[in-house]
Enzyme design. Structure first.
Site, PDB file in Angstrom:
ATOM      1  N   ALA A   1     -10.747  -5.610  12.444  1.00 12.98           N
ATOM      2  CA  ALA A   1      -9.552  -5.990  11.673  1.00 12.98           C
ATOM      3  C   ALA A   1      -8.286  -5.481  12.352  1.00 12.98           C
ATOM      4  O   ALA A   1      -7.283  -6.208  12.462  1.00 12.98           O
ATOM      5  CB  ALA A   1      -9.653  -5.430  10.255  1.00 12.98           C
ATOM      6  N   LYS A   2      -8.327  -4.238  12.839  1.00 11.50           N
ATOM      7  CA  LYS A   2      -7.122  -3.650  13.426  1.00 11.50           C
ATOM      8  C   LYS A   2      -6.818  -4.238  14.809  1.00 11.50           C
ATOM      9  O   LYS A   2      -5.655  -4.288  15.222  1.00 11.50           O
ATOM     10  CB  LYS A   2      -7.261  -2.129  13.494  1.00 11.50           C
ATOM     11  CG  LYS A   2      -7.322  -1.456  12.105  1.00 11.50           C
ATOM     12  CD  LYS A   2      -6.090  -1.765  11.272  1.00 11.50           C
ATOM     13  CE  LYS A   2      -6.028  -0.941   9.979  1.00 11.50           C
ATOM     14  NZ  LYS A   2      -4.855  -1.282   9.150  1.00 11.50           N
TER      15      LYS A   2
ATOM     16  N   VAL B   1      -3.025  -7.422  -2.155  1.00 13.88           N
ATOM     17  CA  VAL B   1      -2.526  -8.193  -1.002  1.00 13.88           C
ATOM     18  C   VAL B   1      -3.604  -9.085  -0.384  1.00 13.88           C
ATOM     19  O   VAL B   1      -3.292  -9.926   0.470  1.00 13.88           O
ATOM     20  CB  VAL B   1      -1.902  -7.270   0.083  1.00 13.88           C
ATOM     21  CG1 VAL B   1      -0.603  -6.651  -0.414  1.00 13.88           C
ATOM     22  CG2 VAL B   1      -2.879  -6.209   0.553  1.00 13.88           C
TER      23      VAL B   1
ATOM     24  N   TYR C   1     -13.552  -2.205  10.594  1.00 16.07           N
ATOM     25  CA  TYR C   1     -12.155  -1.739  10.627  1.00 16.07           C
ATOM     26  C   TYR C   1     -11.546  -1.965  12.018  1.00 16.07           C
ATOM     27  O   TYR C   1     -10.402  -2.428  12.143  1.00 16.07           O
ATOM     28  CB  TYR C   1     -12.157  -0.254  10.259  1.00 16.07           C
ATOM     29  CG  TYR C   1     -10.820   0.414  10.120  1.00 16.07           C
ATOM     30  CD1 TYR C   1     -10.045   0.243   8.972  1.00 16.07           C
ATOM     31  CD2 TYR C   1     -10.343   1.271  11.115  1.00 16.07           C
ATOM     32  CE1 TYR C   1      -8.825   0.907   8.837  1.00 16.07           C
ATOM     33  CE2 TYR C   1      -9.133   1.930  10.982  1.00 16.07           C
ATOM     34  CZ  TYR C   1      -8.382   1.741   9.841  1.00 16.07           C
ATOM     35  OH  TYR C   1      -7.175   2.402   9.710  1.00 16.07           O
ATOM     36  N   ALA C   2     -12.307  -1.665  13.060  1.00 22.00           N
ATOM     37  CA  ALA C   2     -11.807  -1.864  14.432  1.00 22.00           C
ATOM     38  C   ALA C   2     -11.505  -3.336  14.684  1.00 22.00           C
ATOM     39  O   ALA C   2     -10.478  -3.678  15.298  1.00 22.00           O
ATOM     40  CB  ALA C   2     -12.831  -1.347  15.438  1.00 22.00           C
TER      41      ALA C   2
ATOM     42  N   GLY D   1       0.835  -1.209   0.000  1.00 19.49           N
ATOM     43  CA  GLY D   1       0.000   0.000   0.000  1.00 19.49           C
ATOM     44  C   GLY D   1       0.860   1.246   0.000  1.00 19.49           C
ATOM     45  O   GLY D   1       0.543   2.234   0.660  1.00 19.49           O
ATOM     46  N   ALA D   2       1.958   1.211  -0.757  1.00 21.29           N
ATOM     47  CA  ALA D   2       2.983   2.258  -0.646  1.00 21.29           C
ATOM     48  C   ALA D   2       2.907   3.310  -1.755  1.00 21.29           C
ATOM     49  O   ALA D   2       3.841   4.081  -1.940  1.00 21.29           O
ATOM     50  CB  ALA D   2       4.371   1.623  -0.604  1.00 21.29           C
TER      51      ALA D   2
HETATM   52  N1  LIG Z   1      -4.559   7.690   8.044  1.00 19.35           N
HETATM   53  C1  LIG Z   1      -4.829   7.371   9.305  1.00 19.35           C
HETATM   54  O1  LIG Z   1      -5.285   8.200  10.109  1.00 19.35           O
HETATM   55  C2  LIG Z   1      -4.600   5.964   9.812  1.00 19.35           C
HETATM   56  C3  LIG Z   1      -4.788   5.728  11.174  1.00 19.35           C
HETATM   57  C4  LIG Z   1      -4.580   4.441  11.669  1.00 19.35           C
HETATM   58  C5  LIG Z   1      -4.181   3.436  10.814  1.00 19.35           C
HETATM   59  N2  LIG Z   1      -4.008   3.689   9.490  1.00 19.35           N
HETATM   60  C6  LIG Z   1      -3.599   2.562   8.641  1.00 19.35           C
HETATM   61  O2  LIG Z   1      -2.395   2.888   7.979  1.00 19.35           O
HETATM   62  C7  LIG Z   1      -2.376   2.254   6.701  1.00 19.35           C
HETATM   63  C8  LIG Z   1      -2.148   3.300   5.629  1.00 19.35           C
HETATM   64  O3  LIG Z   1      -3.170   4.272   5.709  1.00 19.35           O
HETATM   65  P1  LIG Z   1      -3.208   5.586   4.806  1.00 19.35           P
HETATM   66  O4  LIG Z   1      -3.968   6.596   5.559  1.00 19.35           O
HETATM   67  O5  LIG Z   1      -1.854   5.898   4.290  1.00 19.35           O
HETATM   68  O6  LIG Z   1      -4.152   5.060   3.610  1.00 19.35           O
HETATM   69  P2  LIG Z   1      -4.291   5.486   2.099  1.00 19.35           P
HETATM   70  O7  LIG Z   1      -5.687   5.198   1.717  1.00 19.35           O
HETATM   71  O8  LIG Z   1      -3.757   6.865   1.852  1.00 19.35           O
HETATM   72  O9  LIG Z   1      -3.314   4.452   1.342  1.00 19.35           O
HETATM   73  C9  LIG Z   1      -3.570   3.087   1.353  1.00 19.35           C
HETATM   74  C10 LIG Z   1      -2.856   2.446   0.179  1.00 19.35           C
HETATM   75  O10 LIG Z   1      -3.149   1.043   0.215  1.00 19.35           O
HETATM   76  C11 LIG Z   1      -3.405   0.608  -1.118  1.00 19.35           C
HETATM   77  N3  LIG Z   1      -4.241  -0.590  -1.086  1.00 19.35           N
HETATM   78  C12 LIG Z   1      -5.534  -0.672  -0.705  1.00 19.35           C
HETATM   79  N4  LIG Z   1      -5.987  -1.919  -0.855  1.00 19.35           N
HETATM   80  C13 LIG Z   1      -4.952  -2.653  -1.338  1.00 19.35           C
HETATM   81  C14 LIG Z   1      -4.814  -4.003  -1.714  1.00 19.35           C
HETATM   82  N5  LIG Z   1      -5.820  -4.860  -1.612  1.00 19.35           N
HETATM   83  N6  LIG Z   1      -3.607  -4.431  -2.183  1.00 19.35           N
HETATM   84  C15 LIG Z   1      -2.570  -3.553  -2.291  1.00 19.35           C
HETATM   85  N7  LIG Z   1      -2.653  -2.250  -1.955  1.00 19.35           N
HETATM   86  C16 LIG Z   1      -3.836  -1.806  -1.492  1.00 19.35           C
HETATM   87  C17 LIG Z   1      -4.113   1.797  -1.767  1.00 19.35           C
HETATM   88  O11 LIG Z   1      -4.059   1.722  -3.179  1.00 19.35           O
HETATM   89  C18 LIG Z   1      -3.333   2.978  -1.185  1.00 19.35           C
HETATM   90  O12 LIG Z   1      -2.224   3.317  -1.989  1.00 19.35           O
HETATM   91  C19 LIG Z   1      -3.701   1.505   6.567  1.00 19.35           C
HETATM   92  O13 LIG Z   1      -3.539   0.169   6.982  1.00 19.35           O
HETATM   93  C20 LIG Z   1      -4.596   2.246   7.552  1.00 19.35           C
HETATM   94  O14 LIG Z   1      -5.659   1.448   7.994  1.00 19.35           O
HETATM   95  C21 LIG Z   1      -4.206   4.933   8.974  1.00 19.35           C
END
Ligand SMILES: NC(=O)c1ccc[n+]([C@@H]2O[C@H](COP(=O)([O-])OP(=O)(O)OC[C@H]3O[C@@H](n4cnc5c(N)ncnc54)[C@H](O)[C@@H]3O)[C@@H](O)[C@H]2O)c1
Length: 252
Positions: free
Chosen positions: A157-158, A64, A154-155, A13-14
């Site tokens: 899963a996390k 993934v 989501y909760a 997810g990068a």
């Molecule tokens: N932003 C927040 O406040 C926050 C808080 C807590 C946890 N998180 C967690 O951090 C992680 C990143 O969050 P973010 O805010 O950068 O999200 P984001 O939506 O900006 O980026 C997520 C990325 O994951 C990719 N992705 C989604 N489904 C996918 C799949 N099936 N296979 C491969 N890639 C996939 C997307 O294309 C995207 O590039 C996530 O796991 C999110 O749940 C984020």
């Protein structure tokens, strides 16, 4: 700093947000980074940003949630980049709704993309890590694991990520593999901009509201999560395993 010289890291997810910041940080510190997202085209922007700063990275496309796709891409990474030392399970999505309105499909999708994906990637990665008796796995949990209105899927899963992390640390520790999780609070990314939109606010308005109830009086930035992930996958955290580190500006 070259904490990761000679190391190959996979960040899922990068293409954007926390994953992109993490890929950049690991590359800045010497890792060769496999930038994984749904398509290689999506991931290429992060690779270009890394390359522009003198780092080394390659883009890979992979859902993934699909075990076979993960196995195939990780095999390609190991072949093309030479090894697989570090895995950051970062890919994630939200499908928020109050529980009584939450369709089964949204429960299934969120559990699959946020939790089963961590099984898929960790399961494939450990086969490389166990053989080389070295590995670092960090997965993205969330403060929402403690409960958050509208995020039952989501909760769950996390919170699952935290249980998976604690158990993998026990089972993989004897092979010199550290397994940890990071649980961010509110980080300014496309994901939280989407949340703002759903509640009828601009990202800036939403961030201001969240900042007011956060002890540090601001929201977090992706680079602040990347720095903690980098610590956990480095030798600075060599005796840290099985932990979930909350990174949320001091909120309880
Ligand atoms: N932003 C927040 O406040 C926050 C808080 C807590 C946890 N998180 C967690 O951090 C992680 C990143 O969050 P973010 O805010 O950068 O999200 P984001 O939506 O900006 O980026 C997520 C990325 O994951 C990719 N992705 C989604 N489904 C996918 C799949 N099936 N296979 C491969 N890639 C996939 C997307 O294309 C995207 O590039 C996530 O796991 C999110 O749940 C984020």
């Amino acid at each position: 700093m070259t904490r990761f010289a000679g190391k190959v890291a996979v960040v899922t997810g990068a293409a954007q947000g926390i994953g992109a910041a993490t890929a950049l940080r690991l590359a800045e510190e010497g890792a060769v980074v496999a930038v994984v997202d749904l398509t290689a085209e999506r991931a290429q922007g992060t690779v270009d940003a890394i390359t522009a700063k003198g780092g080394t990275a390659r883009a890979y496309g992979c859902d993934v949630a699909d075990y076979d796709a993960v196995a195939a891409v990780f095999a390609t990474v190991a072949e093309e980049l030479g090894a697989l030392h570090i895995l950051v399970n970062n890919a994630g999505i939200t499908r928020d709704n109050l529980f009584f309105k939450m369709p089964k499909a949204d429960w299934d999708t969120v559990l699959t993309v946020n939790l089963t994906s961590a099984y898929n990637c960790s399961h494939v990665a450990q086969s490389y890590m166990v053989k080389q008796k070295y590995g670092k796995i960090v997965s993205l949990s969330s403060r929402s694991a403690l409960g958050n209105r509208g995020q039952a899927n989501y909760a769950a899963a996390k919170a699952g990520i935290q249980g998976l992390t604690a158990t993998l640390a026990i089972e993989l520790g004897p092979y010199n593999i550290n397994v940890n999780a990071v649980a961010p609070g509110y980080i300014a990314t496309a994901m939280t901009a989407g949340t703002a939109e759903r509640v009828g606010a601009t990202p800036e308005e939403h961030q201001t509201q969240v900042a007011e109830r956060t002890p540090l009086r601001r929201v977090g930035q992706p680079e602040e999560i990347a720095a903690v992930v980098a610590f956990l996958v480095s030798e600075d955290a060599s005796y840290v395993s099985g932990q979930t580190l909350y990174v949320n500006g001091g909120a309880r």
